[in-house]
Design an enzyme around this catalytic site. Structure first.
Site, PDB file in Angstrom:
ATOM      1  N   ARG A 160       0.741  -1.227   0.058  1.00  0.00           N
ATOM      2  CA  ARG A 160      -0.019   0.084   0.041  1.00  0.00           C
ATOM      3  C   ARG A 160       0.919   1.031   0.101  1.00  0.00           C
ATOM      4  O   ARG A 160       0.385   2.317  -0.348  1.00  0.00           O
ATOM      5  CB  ARG A 160      -0.768   0.003   1.192  1.00  0.00           C
ATOM      6  CG  ARG A 160      -2.288  -0.215   1.220  1.00  0.00           C
ATOM      7  CD  ARG A 160      -3.100  -0.377   2.390  1.00  0.00           C
ATOM      8  NE  ARG A 160      -4.349   0.007   2.498  1.00  0.00           N
ATOM      9  CZ  ARG A 160      -5.333  -0.891   2.507  1.00  0.00           C
ATOM     10  NH1 ARG A 160      -5.053  -2.356   2.280  1.00  0.00           N
ATOM     11  NH2 ARG A 160      -6.582  -0.692   2.816  1.00  0.00           N
ATOM     12  N   ARG A 183     -21.653  -1.584   3.469  1.00  0.00           N
ATOM     13  CA  ARG A 183     -20.911  -3.086   3.743  1.00  0.00           C
ATOM     14  C   ARG A 183     -21.152  -3.703   5.139  1.00  0.00           C
ATOM     15  O   ARG A 183     -21.205  -3.158   6.051  1.00  0.00           O
ATOM     16  CB  ARG A 183     -19.239  -2.843   3.455  1.00  0.00           C
ATOM     17  CG  ARG A 183     -18.488  -4.061   3.939  1.00  0.00           C
ATOM     18  CD  ARG A 183     -17.427  -3.703   3.324  1.00  0.00           C
ATOM     19  NE  ARG A 183     -16.382  -3.048   3.895  1.00  0.00           N
ATOM     20  CZ  ARG A 183     -15.069  -2.747   3.420  1.00  0.00           C
ATOM     21  NH1 ARG A 183     -14.491  -3.361   2.556  1.00  0.00           N
ATOM     22  NH2 ARG A 183     -14.219  -1.916   4.011  1.00  0.00           N
ATOM     23  N   ARG A 194     -18.143  -2.906  10.011  1.00  0.00           N
ATOM     24  CA  ARG A 194     -16.654  -2.806  10.474  1.00  0.00           C
ATOM     25  C   ARG A 194     -16.858  -1.450  10.911  1.00  0.00           C
ATOM     26  O   ARG A 194     -17.156  -0.359  10.645  1.00  0.00           O
ATOM     27  CB  ARG A 194     -15.723  -2.728   9.359  1.00  0.00           C
ATOM     28  CG  ARG A 194     -15.137  -4.045   8.979  1.00  0.00           C
ATOM     29  CD  ARG A 194     -14.486  -4.236   7.670  1.00  0.00           C
ATOM     30  NE  ARG A 194     -13.415  -3.154   7.502  1.00  0.00           N
ATOM     31  CZ  ARG A 194     -12.530  -3.120   6.622  1.00  0.00           C
ATOM     32  NH1 ARG A 194     -12.725  -4.112   5.442  1.00  0.00           N
ATOM     33  NH2 ARG A 194     -11.787  -2.169   6.417  1.00  0.00           N
ATOM     34  N   ARG A 251      -9.574   7.287   4.881  1.00  0.00           N
ATOM     35  CA  ARG A 251      -8.878   6.355   4.092  1.00  0.00           C
ATOM     36  C   ARG A 251      -8.739   6.513   2.636  1.00  0.00           C
ATOM     37  O   ARG A 251      -7.912   6.204   2.133  1.00  0.00           O
ATOM     38  CB  ARG A 251      -9.799   4.901   4.461  1.00  0.00           C
ATOM     39  CG  ARG A 251      -9.527   4.447   5.781  1.00  0.00           C
ATOM     40  CD  ARG A 251     -10.842   3.529   6.242  1.00  0.00           C
ATOM     41  NE  ARG A 251     -11.028   2.316   5.410  1.00  0.00           N
ATOM     42  CZ  ARG A 251     -12.120   1.636   5.384  1.00  0.00           C
ATOM     43  NH1 ARG A 251     -13.197   2.053   5.978  1.00  0.00           N
ATOM     44  NH2 ARG A 251     -12.256   0.591   4.575  1.00  0.00           N
TER      45      ARG A 251
HETATM   46  P1  ADP Z   1     -12.695  -3.549  -0.526  1.00  0.00           P
HETATM   47  O1  ADP Z   1     -11.982  -4.764  -0.227  1.00  0.00           O
HETATM   48  O2  ADP Z   1     -12.109  -3.112  -2.139  1.00  0.00           O
HETATM   49  O3  ADP Z   1     -12.496  -2.549   0.178  1.00  0.00           O
HETATM   50  P2  ADP Z   1     -15.012  -4.661  -1.019  1.00  0.00           P
HETATM   51  O4  ADP Z   1     -14.899  -6.043  -1.801  1.00  0.00           O
HETATM   52  O5  ADP Z   1     -15.356  -5.209   0.545  1.00  0.00           O
HETATM   53  O6  ADP Z   1     -14.132  -3.698  -1.051  1.00  0.00           O
HETATM   54  O7  ADP Z   1     -16.507  -4.142  -1.519  1.00  0.00           O
HETATM   55  C1  ADP Z   1     -17.160  -2.817  -0.635  1.00  0.00           C
HETATM   56  C2  ADP Z   1     -18.700  -2.837  -0.652  1.00  0.00           C
HETATM   57  O8  ADP Z   1     -19.034  -2.752  -2.304  1.00  0.00           O
HETATM   58  C3  ADP Z   1     -19.303  -4.287  -0.162  1.00  0.00           C
HETATM   59  O9  ADP Z   1     -20.354  -3.853   0.395  1.00  0.00           O
HETATM   60  C4  ADP Z   1     -19.550  -5.219  -1.523  1.00  0.00           C
HETATM   61  O10 ADP Z   1     -20.846  -5.772  -1.326  1.00  0.00           O
HETATM   62  C5  ADP Z   1     -19.848  -3.811  -2.519  1.00  0.00           C
HETATM   63  N1  ADP Z   1     -19.561  -4.084  -3.963  1.00  0.00           N
HETATM   64  C6  ADP Z   1     -18.389  -4.734  -4.254  1.00  0.00           C
HETATM   65  N2  ADP Z   1     -18.292  -5.006  -5.789  1.00  0.00           N
HETATM   66  C7  ADP Z   1     -19.528  -4.259  -6.119  1.00  0.00           C
HETATM   67  C8  ADP Z   1     -20.036  -3.714  -7.451  1.00  0.00           C
HETATM   68  N3  ADP Z   1     -19.242  -4.346  -8.604  1.00  0.00           N
HETATM   69  N4  ADP Z   1     -21.095  -3.096  -7.318  1.00  0.00           N
HETATM   70  C9  ADP Z   1     -21.928  -2.684  -6.331  1.00  0.00           C
HETATM   71  N5  ADP Z   1     -21.403  -2.980  -5.155  1.00  0.00           N
HETATM   72  C10 ADP Z   1     -20.150  -3.606  -4.966  1.00  0.00           C
HETATM   73  P1  ADP Z   2     -10.133  -1.501   2.646  1.00  0.00           P
HETATM   74  O1  ADP Z   2      -9.904  -2.572   1.440  1.00  0.00           O
HETATM   75  O2  ADP Z   2     -11.790  -1.395   2.908  1.00  0.00           O
HETATM   76  O3  ADP Z   2      -9.400  -0.265   2.699  1.00  0.00           O
HETATM   77  P2  ADP Z   2      -8.764  -3.261   4.565  1.00  0.00           P
HETATM   78  O4  ADP Z   2      -9.497  -4.275   5.054  1.00  0.00           O
HETATM   79  O5  ADP Z   2      -7.704  -3.671   3.305  1.00  0.00           O
HETATM   80  O6  ADP Z   2      -9.600  -2.140   4.009  1.00  0.00           O
HETATM   81  O7  ADP Z   2      -7.688  -2.513   5.453  1.00  0.00           O
HETATM   82  C1  ADP Z   2      -8.139  -1.962   6.666  1.00  0.00           C
HETATM   83  C2  ADP Z   2      -7.030  -1.218   7.323  1.00  0.00           C
HETATM   84  O8  ADP Z   2      -5.936  -2.017   7.768  1.00  0.00           O
HETATM   85  C3  ADP Z   2      -6.573   0.030   6.507  1.00  0.00           C
HETATM   86  O9  ADP Z   2      -7.410   1.289   6.617  1.00  0.00           O
HETATM   87  C4  ADP Z   2      -5.211   0.177   7.287  1.00  0.00           C
HETATM   88  O10 ADP Z   2      -5.231   0.745   8.322  1.00  0.00           O
HETATM   89  C5  ADP Z   2      -4.794  -1.187   7.724  1.00  0.00           C
HETATM   90  N1  ADP Z   2      -3.984  -1.767   6.628  1.00  0.00           N
HETATM   91  C6  ADP Z   2      -4.165  -2.914   5.793  1.00  0.00           C
HETATM   92  N2  ADP Z   2      -3.118  -3.278   4.852  1.00  0.00           N
HETATM   93  C7  ADP Z   2      -2.216  -2.333   5.036  1.00  0.00           C
HETATM   94  C8  ADP Z   2      -1.178  -1.902   4.607  1.00  0.00           C
HETATM   95  N3  ADP Z   2      -0.485  -2.911   3.545  1.00  0.00           N
HETATM   96  N4  ADP Z   2      -0.537  -0.973   5.019  1.00  0.00           N
HETATM   97  C9  ADP Z   2      -0.754  -0.316   6.210  1.00  0.00           C
HETATM   98  N5  ADP Z   2      -1.943  -0.493   6.288  1.00  0.00           N
HETATM   99  C10 ADP Z   2      -2.547  -1.470   6.350  1.00  0.00           C
END
Ligand code: ADP
Ligand code: ADP
Ligand code: ZN
Length: 217
Positions: free
Chosen positions: A89, A128, A161, A172
């Protein structure tokens, strides 16, 4: 043999797509966020430190993250490939990963850069819901479970979450733009990036991802 990185802002659909990709290509799904949440749940020393950053929407410091990621990558199931979701990241993390892989004479095959605009990200993150037991992800409107609050897969309880709140989400996304977007150029320079429009329907995004994976050298 397939080594992939998923890049994209929070809410882009990385986790959702990762579950499909990993099942289809039989590779482990490595999500640093999931690993950190497990540490928090188990109350480990690392979990206590990570929680402070995560709840503010800040990144966990590089040295801590790299140690955890490398410990996961040396596990046996990663020998034939993996999907990294949420790692690296920062540029420092990417450089450490390059070093780690080149020392083992392997490299990343493809970086999938999933793009979604900010307004849609906010809607996705605030709506979500995640299963407490199996980690499956839902959305209250876009992808609701059959029974409200209950996981279709394992009947576990769905929860929101603690970092999926309007204020934290905004932060974020800013952190992503400042620290993670530079990675797109970092990997573009070596011709590894596939740009995916993540704002469309789940299946459409999945087909584009499959095409990009099929296109690797
Ligand atoms: P990330 O891991 O990138 O943070 P998630 O896979 O958790 O994202 O998806 C974020 C939210 O958006 C979840 O509630 C998921 O169900 C929804 N979501 C994921 N893909 C799509 C899509 N193509 N269209 C609409 N909603 C989506
Ligand atoms: P999302 O896809 O919704 O951003 P993640 O579950 O990937 O959420 O990450 C949640 C949190 O965990 C981030 O906001 C950050 O605080 C921490 N995190 C996850 N991966 C990393 C990384 N590679 N470096 C630093 N912080 C991280
Ligand atoms: Zn479940």
């Amino acid at each position: 043999m397939l080594r992939l990185i998923l890049l994209g802002p929070p809410g882009a659909g990385k986790g959702t797509q990762a579950a499909r990709i990993c099942q289809k290509y039989s590779i482990p799904h490595i999500s640093t966020g999931d690993i950190f949440r497990k540490h928090i749940k188990e109350g480990t020393e690392f979990g206590k430190k990570a929680k402070e950053y995560m709840n503010k929407g800040q990144l966990v410091p590089d040295d801590l993250v790299v140690e955890i990621a490398e410990a996961r990558l040396i596990e046996e199931d990663c020998i034939h490939g993996f999907l990294l979701d949420g790692y690296p990241r920062t540029v420092v993390q990417a450089e450490k990963l390059d070093k780690f892989l080149s020392e083992r004479n392997v490299s990343i095959d493809k970086v999938l850069d999933i793009k979604v605009d900010k307004e849609e990200l906010m809607t996705r993150l605030i709506g979500r819901r995640v299963c407490r037991c199996c980690g499956a992800t839902y959305h209250v409107i876009n992808m609701p479970p059959e029974k409200e609050g209950i996981c279709d897969v394992c009947t576990g309880e769905l929860y929101q979450r603690s970092d999926d709140t309007a204020a934290t989400v905004e932060n974020r996304i800013e952190v992503y733009n400042a620290l993670t977007v530079p990675l797109i150029e970092y990997y573009d320079k070596v011709g590894k990036v596939a740009h995916i429009d993540g704002s469309r329907k789940l299946d459409t995004v999945s087909s584009d991802i499959d095409a990009a994976i099929g296109d690797r050298e």
